[in-house]
Scaffold this motif. Sequence first.
Motif, PDB file in Angstrom:
ATOM      1  N   ALA A  77       0.836  -1.206   0.000  1.00  0.00           N
ATOM      2  CA  ALA A  77       0.000   0.000   0.000  1.00  0.00           C
ATOM      3  C   ALA A  77       0.870   1.255   0.000  1.00  0.00           C
ATOM      4  O   ALA A  77       0.542   2.256  -0.652  1.00  0.00           O
ATOM      5  CB  ALA A  77      -0.925  -0.001   1.213  1.00  0.00           C
ATOM      6  N   GLU A  78       1.985   1.219   0.711  1.00  0.00           N
ATOM      7  CA  GLU A  78       2.941   2.334   0.708  1.00  0.00           C
ATOM      8  C   GLU A  78       3.475   2.578  -0.694  1.00  0.00           C
ATOM      9  O   GLU A  78       3.542   3.724  -1.162  1.00  0.00           O
ATOM     10  CB  GLU A  78       4.086   1.989   1.667  1.00  0.00           C
ATOM     11  CG  GLU A  78       5.330   2.849   1.542  1.00  0.00           C
ATOM     12  CD  GLU A  78       5.178   4.213   2.176  1.00  0.00           C
ATOM     13  OE1 GLU A  78       5.907   5.139   1.780  1.00  0.00           O
ATOM     14  OE2 GLU A  78       4.321   4.358   3.071  1.00  0.00           O
ATOM     15  N   SER A  79       3.860   1.513  -1.384  1.00  0.00           N
ATOM     16  CA  SER A  79       4.384   1.632  -2.743  1.00  0.00           C
ATOM     17  C   SER A  79       3.310   2.129  -3.703  1.00  0.00           C
ATOM     18  O   SER A  79       3.584   2.931  -4.605  1.00  0.00           O
ATOM     19  CB  SER A  79       4.920   0.270  -3.211  1.00  0.00           C
ATOM     20  OG  SER A  79       5.354   0.315  -4.537  1.00  0.00           O
ATOM     21  N   VAL A 313     -12.729   0.605   0.028  1.00  0.00           N
ATOM     22  CA  VAL A 313     -12.033   0.237   1.268  1.00  0.00           C
ATOM     23  C   VAL A 313     -12.012   1.461   2.164  1.00  0.00           C
ATOM     24  O   VAL A 313     -12.142   2.605   1.703  1.00  0.00           O
ATOM     25  CB  VAL A 313     -10.596  -0.259   1.001  1.00  0.00           C
ATOM     26  CG1 VAL A 313     -10.602  -1.535   0.198  1.00  0.00           C
ATOM     27  CG2 VAL A 313      -9.755   0.808   0.312  1.00  0.00           C
ATOM     28  N   ALA A 314     -11.816   1.218   3.458  1.00  0.00           N
ATOM     29  CA  ALA A 314     -11.878   2.311   4.427  1.00  0.00           C
ATOM     30  C   ALA A 314     -10.514   2.899   4.742  1.00  0.00           C
ATOM     31  O   ALA A 314     -10.407   4.083   5.064  1.00  0.00           O
ATOM     32  CB  ALA A 314     -12.542   1.822   5.721  1.00  0.00           C
ATOM     33  N   THR A 315      -9.452   2.109   4.681  1.00  0.00           N
ATOM     34  CA  THR A 315      -8.116   2.579   5.024  1.00  0.00           C
ATOM     35  C   THR A 315      -7.107   2.062   3.998  1.00  0.00           C
ATOM     36  O   THR A 315      -7.360   1.053   3.322  1.00  0.00           O
ATOM     37  CB  THR A 315      -7.680   2.088   6.420  1.00  0.00           C
ATOM     38  OG1 THR A 315      -7.496   0.674   6.379  1.00  0.00           O
ATOM     39  CG2 THR A 315      -8.710   2.461   7.474  1.00  0.00           C
ATOM     40  N   PRO A 316      -5.947   2.699   3.882  1.00  0.00           N
ATOM     41  CA  PRO A 316      -4.928   2.218   2.940  1.00  0.00           C
ATOM     42  C   PRO A 316      -4.488   0.783   3.200  1.00  0.00           C
ATOM     43  O   PRO A 316      -4.172   0.052   2.249  1.00  0.00           O
ATOM     44  CB  PRO A 316      -3.768   3.199   3.157  1.00  0.00           C
ATOM     45  CG  PRO A 316      -4.415   4.452   3.638  1.00  0.00           C
ATOM     46  CD  PRO A 316      -5.564   3.996   4.483  1.00  0.00           C
ATOM     47  N   ASP A 317      -4.471   0.357   4.455  1.00  0.00           N
ATOM     48  CA  ASP A 317      -4.019  -0.997   4.762  1.00  0.00           C
ATOM     49  C   ASP A 317      -4.973  -2.075   4.255  1.00  0.00           C
ATOM     50  O   ASP A 317      -4.624  -3.258   4.246  1.00  0.00           O
ATOM     51  CB  ASP A 317      -3.819  -1.165   6.277  1.00  0.00           C
ATOM     52  CG  ASP A 317      -2.559  -0.470   6.769  1.00  0.00           C
ATOM     53  OD1 ASP A 317      -1.652  -0.269   5.946  1.00  0.00           O
ATOM     54  OD2 ASP A 317      -2.487  -0.134   7.962  1.00  0.00           O
ATOM     55  N   THR A 496     -11.715   3.172  13.068  1.00  0.00           N
ATOM     56  CA  THR A 496     -11.975   4.521  13.547  1.00  0.00           C
ATOM     57  C   THR A 496     -10.698   5.335  13.489  1.00  0.00           C
ATOM     58  O   THR A 496      -9.683   4.961  14.060  1.00  0.00           O
ATOM     59  CB  THR A 496     -12.484   4.478  15.008  1.00  0.00           C
ATOM     60  OG1 THR A 496     -13.627   3.638  15.070  1.00  0.00           O
ATOM     61  CG2 THR A 496     -12.846   5.886  15.479  1.00  0.00           C
ATOM     62  N   LEU A 497     -10.728   6.443  12.769  1.00  0.00           N
ATOM     63  CA  LEU A 497      -9.553   7.289  12.636  1.00  0.00           C
ATOM     64  C   LEU A 497      -9.658   8.483  13.570  1.00  0.00           C
ATOM     65  O   LEU A 497     -10.734   9.022  13.793  1.00  0.00           O
ATOM     66  CB  LEU A 497      -9.422   7.786  11.187  1.00  0.00           C
ATOM     67  CG  LEU A 497      -9.292   6.681  10.131  1.00  0.00           C
ATOM     68  CD1 LEU A 497      -9.246   7.323   8.749  1.00  0.00           C
ATOM     69  CD2 LEU A 497      -8.050   5.844  10.367  1.00  0.00           C
TER      70      LEU A 497
END
Length: 607
Positions: A77-79, A313-317, A496-497
Amino acid sequence: MVGTGGPVATFSVWDYVVFAGIILLAAGVGLFQAFRGRKEASSEEFLLGGRQMTAVPVAMSLTASFMSGITVIGTPAESYRFGSAFWIFGFAYAIMSAISAELFVPLFYRLGVTSAYEYLELRFSRPIRIIGTSMYIVQTVNRTIMKLISYYSVTGLDLWGVLVATGVVCIIYCTLGGLKAVIWTDVLQMVVMLAGFVAVIARGAVLQGGLTKIWEDAGEGGRLQAFDFDPDPLKRHTFWSIVVGGSIMWAAIYAINQSQVQRYISCKTLGHAKMSLYVNMVGLWITVTLAVFSGLTMYSIYKNCDPLSNGDVATPDQLFPYLVMDILADFPGIPGLFVAAAYSGTLSTVSSSINALVAVTVEDFILPVYKDLTQKQVSWMNMGLSVFFGGVCIGMAGVASLMGSVLQAALSIFGMISGPLLGLYLLGMFFRTSNSIGGLVGMIIGLVLTLWVGIGGQIYPPTAEKTNPLPLTTAGCNNTIGQNYTTITPWTSPVTLTPEPDYRPPLADTWYSLSYVYFSLLGVLTTIVSGLLVSVITGGCKQDKMNSELFVRKNDLTCFTTLSKINKNLESDITEKPSANICMGADNPGFKEDDVMSKDVEKNTRL
C-alpha cells in the motif's frame, strides 16, 4: 471486471482449508522441534537452542520476525500511494547489518550473555539494566498487541478468533519447544509470506500483459521516482532520511532488541552469528523488492480506479487484501494463502516476542534474586512464563481493540524508545569516560525528546506537502461512490480514525513534522551527547580501569578479513582470555566449558 471498483468476492471453503492447513503445519513444525529436543530440557536449550543453531535458519527467522502481518499488507500500500522510495530501505538494511554484525554481535558473543540487557549492568549499573529491560518489556508487549489488532482490522476475521488462534498456536510451540521451535517455524512462515507476494505479482502480470507493462504503468504514474536527494528532514521519505535515519532505526531493532539478539547469539560460532545477519540482509532485500513490486502491480491494475477514493475500502491498509480478492478469487485456496502469509508474519512476531520476554524476565529479574533455583525449576518457570505472556498479550489486545484508536495511538508511542536505548549502548561501548549517572541522564533526555516529537506528530500529523502522496483517480470506476460515503466489503472491518485538530501550532509544521525515520537518530545523538557531558561533570574521567571486553575492539571488525592472522595467535589468545576466541569455527563461549575449549584449539586453528 478487475480494476473497476465495486464489491469483491469473499472467502471460499478452500481458502479456509488452505489457511487452516498452513497454520496447523506451522504448529506441527514447532511441536516436532519440541519433541525432538525434549530430553535436553535445560534453560540454555529452551531460551537459546543450546547455542548450537546455524546461520541460514536463524537468518530466515530474523527476516520473518521483521515481516509482521501489517508489513505484508502495509508495504504494498505504501508503494501504491507513495511510489517505490520504500525500496531505498535496502541500503539501510545493508548498513544496519554491518553495524549489528561487526559491533554488537562480537560484544554479546564475547560476554556470553543470554539477555542483551546484561551488558547494561556490566558496563553501568544494575538499576540501568532494570530500566532497560522494563523499557523493552513495555515496548514488546505494545508491539505484539498492535500487530494483532492491525491484522484483525485489515482482514476482517473475527477478533477473538484471531487472538485465540494466535495465542494457542504460539503458546503451544513456544512453551514446549523454546527458541528452536520458534526459529524453525519462522522458516516455514518466511516461505509462506514470500509465496503470497509471488502469487499476487504473477497473477497481476498475467492480467496486465507482463511485468514490463506493470513497470511502464508505474513509470507513467510517477511511481519509479525513488531517489529524492532533498536534505529536508521534514519530508517523510527522501534518500537521506531513509539511508541515514532508517539505518539507525533498524539498527535499534536488530542490534539491541532481545527478540533479534536472542536469535543470533544462539548460533554455534561467531562466524555463523555474523553470517546470519548478512544472509538476513539478502532476505530483507528480497522481501522489500517483492513487497514494493506488489504495490506497483496494484497501481497498474487500479491506475484508473482507486479503491480508497472510490470508497471500496476504508483505510490504505485494506488495499492489498482488496486486490487479492479482486484478482485471485477465481483460484480457490490462493486468497487463503495470502491471508496465511499475513497471518504468518503476525505469528512470527508473537512467538518471537513471547520467547524473548521469557528470556529477559528470567535472566534480568528472577535469577539475580533467586540464585539457588535448580535447572528443572528454571525450565518449568520458562514454560509457565511463556503461557503467562501469551495470555497477557491476547487479553490486552482484546481490551485495546475495544477502547478505540486513541489508546492504540498512545500505545504506539512506546515504539519510540529504541533510539535512546541504542544511544545508551553506543555510549558504553565507545566512550570509556561515560558512567552510570551520565548514561541514565542521557537516556532520559533522549527519551523525553523523542516522545515529545512523537506525541506531537500523532496529534498534529504532517501535511501532504511533507508526505508527498502521488495522484490517483476514479475516472475508470464503474460506479463512483461519493467520498462522503464508505462501503465496507465483507472481508474488511471499519477502522476509527482520530480526527485532525482544527488548530495547528507553529511547531506542528516544523518540529512535529520531523520524518519518523529520524526519531531513533534523534534519540541516539541526544543520549550520547548529553550522557558524555553529564559523565564528565560527575567524574567520568576519574573512573577506575574497566574491563576491556566491555568495549568495541579492533579485531571485532576484522573477524572475517583477517581470519588467518587471528588463527595464528589463537592459542595464546585463549590462554589469556578464553572468551575472546569467537571467530569462525570457535564454539559459542556461553555454551562451551573452559576445559573443553582448550581441547578444540587445533580443530579451530585448521580453519
